[in-house]
Write a protein that holds these residues in place. Structure first.
Motif, PDB file in Angstrom:
ATOM      1  N   ARG A 172       0.824  -1.195   0.000  1.00  0.00           N
ATOM      2  CA  ARG A 172       0.000   0.000   0.000  1.00  0.00           C
ATOM      3  C   ARG A 172       0.865   1.255   0.000  1.00  0.00           C
ATOM      4  NH1 ARG A 172      -0.175  -1.215   5.717  1.00  0.00           N
ATOM      5  NH2 ARG A 172       0.109   0.718   6.888  1.00  0.00           N
ATOM      6  N   ASP A 173       2.167   1.085   0.303  1.00  0.00           N
ATOM      7  CA  ASP A 173       3.129   2.191   0.231  1.00  0.00           C
ATOM      8  C   ASP A 173       4.458   1.600  -0.207  1.00  0.00           C
ATOM      9  OD1 ASP A 173       5.317   3.944   1.014  1.00  0.00           O
ATOM     10  OD2 ASP A 173       3.862   5.080   2.195  1.00  0.00           O
ATOM     11  N   THR A 174       4.930   2.019  -1.378  1.00  0.00           N
ATOM     12  CA  THR A 174       6.140   1.389  -1.928  1.00  0.00           C
ATOM     13  C   THR A 174       7.420   1.949  -1.311  1.00  0.00           C
ATOM     14  OG1 THR A 174       6.031   2.945  -3.766  1.00  0.00           O
ATOM     15  CG2 THR A 174       5.135   0.753  -4.148  1.00  0.00           C
ATOM     16  N   THR A 175       7.378   3.172  -0.805  1.00  0.00           N
ATOM     17  CA  THR A 175       8.590   3.745  -0.221  1.00  0.00           C
ATOM     18  C   THR A 175       8.868   3.131   1.146  1.00  0.00           C
ATOM     19  OG1 THR A 175       8.068   5.805  -1.335  1.00  0.00           O
ATOM     20  CG2 THR A 175       9.765   5.899   0.360  1.00  0.00           C
ATOM     21  N   LEU A 195      -1.288   2.628  10.214  1.00  0.00           N
ATOM     22  CA  LEU A 195      -0.775   4.005  10.179  1.00  0.00           C
ATOM     23  C   LEU A 195       0.005   4.287   8.897  1.00  0.00           C
ATOM     24  CD1 LEU A 195       0.412   4.174  13.906  1.00  0.00           C
ATOM     25  CD2 LEU A 195      -1.749   5.003  12.921  1.00  0.00           C
ATOM     26  N   ALA A 196      -0.086   5.540   8.442  1.00  0.00           N
ATOM     27  CA  ALA A 196       0.567   5.926   7.192  1.00  0.00           C
ATOM     28  C   ALA A 196       2.089   5.965   7.322  1.00  0.00           C
ATOM     29  CB  ALA A 196       0.054   7.288   6.730  1.00  0.00           C
ATOM     30  N   THR A 236      -0.366  -4.570   1.793  1.00  0.00           N
ATOM     31  CA  THR A 236      -1.828  -4.479   1.712  1.00  0.00           C
ATOM     32  C   THR A 236      -2.484  -5.432   2.704  1.00  0.00           C
ATOM     33  OG1 THR A 236      -1.713  -6.127  -0.047  1.00  0.00           O
ATOM     34  CG2 THR A 236      -1.927  -3.811  -0.721  1.00  0.00           C
ATOM     35  N   ASN A 237      -1.734  -6.454   3.150  1.00  0.00           N
ATOM     36  CA  ASN A 237      -2.329  -7.429   4.064  1.00  0.00           C
ATOM     37  C   ASN A 237      -1.284  -7.997   5.012  1.00  0.00           C
ATOM     38  OD1 ASN A 237      -1.969  -8.976   1.175  1.00  0.00           O
ATOM     39  ND2 ASN A 237      -1.376 -10.320   2.848  1.00  0.00           N
ATOM     40  N   SER A 238      -1.765  -8.494   6.141  1.00  0.00           N
ATOM     41  CA  SER A 238      -0.884  -9.184   7.088  1.00  0.00           C
ATOM     42  C   SER A 238      -0.442 -10.513   6.483  1.00  0.00           C
ATOM     43  CB  SER A 238      -1.615  -9.425   8.404  1.00  0.00           C
ATOM     44  OG  SER A 238      -1.927  -8.194   9.027  1.00  0.00           O
ATOM     45  N   SER A 297       9.598  -9.790  -7.294  1.00  0.00           N
ATOM     46  CA  SER A 297       8.410  -9.672  -6.431  1.00  0.00           C
ATOM     47  C   SER A 297       7.791  -8.277  -6.465  1.00  0.00           C
ATOM     48  CB  SER A 297       8.761  -9.999  -4.992  1.00  0.00           C
ATOM     49  OG  SER A 297       9.183 -11.317  -4.893  1.00  0.00           O
ATOM     50  N   THR A 298       8.642  -7.253  -6.309  1.00  0.00           N
ATOM     51  CA  THR A 298       8.104  -5.894  -6.214  1.00  0.00           C
ATOM     52  C   THR A 298       7.294  -5.552  -7.458  1.00  0.00           C
ATOM     53  OG1 THR A 298       9.967  -5.229  -4.851  1.00  0.00           O
ATOM     54  CG2 THR A 298       8.727  -3.466  -5.902  1.00  0.00           C
TER      55      THR A 298
END
Ligand code: 2P0
Length: 352
Positions: free
Chosen positions: A27-30, A178-179, A35-37, A214-215
């Motif tokens: 959900r955040d590439t940096t 958290l963001a 996106t999920n546990s 993968s990325t």
């Protein structure tokens, strides 16, 4: 090299972990936020591990260096490595600021030398062990007081799955909300000693580098797969709860079914990506059929397969079923399948 200057050094090893609930999607590439546990089993370091030495010295020139399997790496262009090192340096700096008697290691250049005892980037979670060992080695060098869980926040930025390799046994990576990623951490669900009968057989179907890193694969899946949203919103949360329950009571058939289904769902979202992504091959599928055949023939679930971003199989089973599972798999796949690169690894599926 100037010989009167001190060299500070720390050496460590980190194990490979194999997910049973897969991390796939950011959900955040940096910050490398998922996106999920996900949930994994840490394998024994007797078979698959990264060995890393970190050193620093006022005599080291120019810049930080990283050598992997005998080859110098382009560290300055690896944002992830730089992120890990700057986080670790900042922690060391705060120790030095609080105690002026400490040597100023944070100001010296680092030399990191790392070696895998298994094929790199072949879907054997080499980046997980690699970044976990890098973070652990530098943290040891800097004598940081942070817990494995706190270090997992740093390792995660190197490679998502690396956060799970800082602990033994059964490890969850909580996606967090958290963001800033401060709650996206690994957590030990149960130590290896909780389920000492657990075993894993690693079948190296191919030691070639994987097709789609993968990325990149994750980005394609997140952007294009229609199945993916459902995986994230309901399938994975339900499975996380169910597999943690199965681990708690050591219910192998339940653990096994969830593991196999989650591998299948992950590969289904890959196939559902556009253009489609294929990680499993004919040999992988032969191993899937064989595991189902063994379970059916025995009349209970004694084996579970799982596949990451590559064709290699990991088969979980319990020690009492070693002959049934490992014996049969080796006898059948080891001799009758072409395209087999071998070897078999038989790590205990835990830290020893
Ligand atoms: C996992 N995999 O949970 C999943 C299952 C592959 C399939 O974690 O982009 O190398 O470095 O965060 O950790 C492989 O992805 O990805 C992976 P990055 P990573 O083990």
């Amino acid at each position: 090299a100037p010989s009167n200057q001190p060299v500070y050094r720390a050496t460590t090893t980190a194990p490979v972990n194999i997910a049973v609930i897969k991390y796939w999607g950011k959900r955040d590439t940096t910050l490398n936020l998922p996106t999920n546990s996900s949930l994994s089993v840490t394998l024994s370091q007797r078979s698959l591990r990264t060995l890393t030495t970190a050193s620093c010295s006022p005599s080291y020139p120019a810049e930080d260096t990283l050598n992997l399997n005998g080859k110098p790496q382009e560290i300055q262009s690896s944002k992830r490595t730089l992120a890990c090192l700057s986080n670790l340096r900042a922690l060391r700096k705060s120790l030095e600021d609080a105690d002026s008697s400490l040597p100023k290691l944070s100001t010296f250049h680092l030399r990191i030398v790392s070696e895998n005892n298994f094929p790199t980037a072949a879907g054997l979670a080499s980046s997980a062990a690699g970044f976990a060992a890098l973070v652990r080695a530098v943290a040891d060098l800097y004598q940081l007081p942070q817990s494995p869980q706190e270090l997992s926040r740093i390792a995660r930025q190197g490679s998502g799955s690396a956060c799970r390799s800082l602990m033994g046994g059964y490890v969850a990576w909580r996606s967090g909300e958290l963001a800033d990623g401060s709650d996206s951490l690994a957590e030990e669900v149960a130590p290896a000693s909780h389920w000492p009968e657990m075993r894993a057989l690693v079948l190296v179907v191919s030691a070639e580098k994987k097709d789609v890193p993968s990325t990149e694969g994750m980005q394609t899946t997140v952007a294009t797969s229609e199945l993916f949203a459902q995986r994230v919103s309901s399938v994975v949360p339900e499975r996380m709860t169910a597999i943690e329950d199965a681990i708690r009571v050591r219910d192998f058939p339940k653990f096994a079914e969830i593991t196999m289904r989650d591998s299948n769902t992950f590969h289904a979202t890959c196939l559902d990506s556009w253009p489609p992504i294929f990680y499993m091959n004919d040999v992988s599928r032969a191993a899937v059929r064989l595991v189902h055949d063994i379970n059916r023939a025995v009349g209970r679930t004694v084996a579970a397969y799982t596949y990451d971003a590559g064709p290699n199989s990991v088969i979980y089973y319990e020690e009492k079923d070693s002959e049934l599972v490992a014996g049969t798999v080796k006898a059948i796949l080891g001799t009758n399948i072409t395209g087999w690169d071998g070897p078999f690894y038989e790590p205990l599926a835990n830290l020893t």
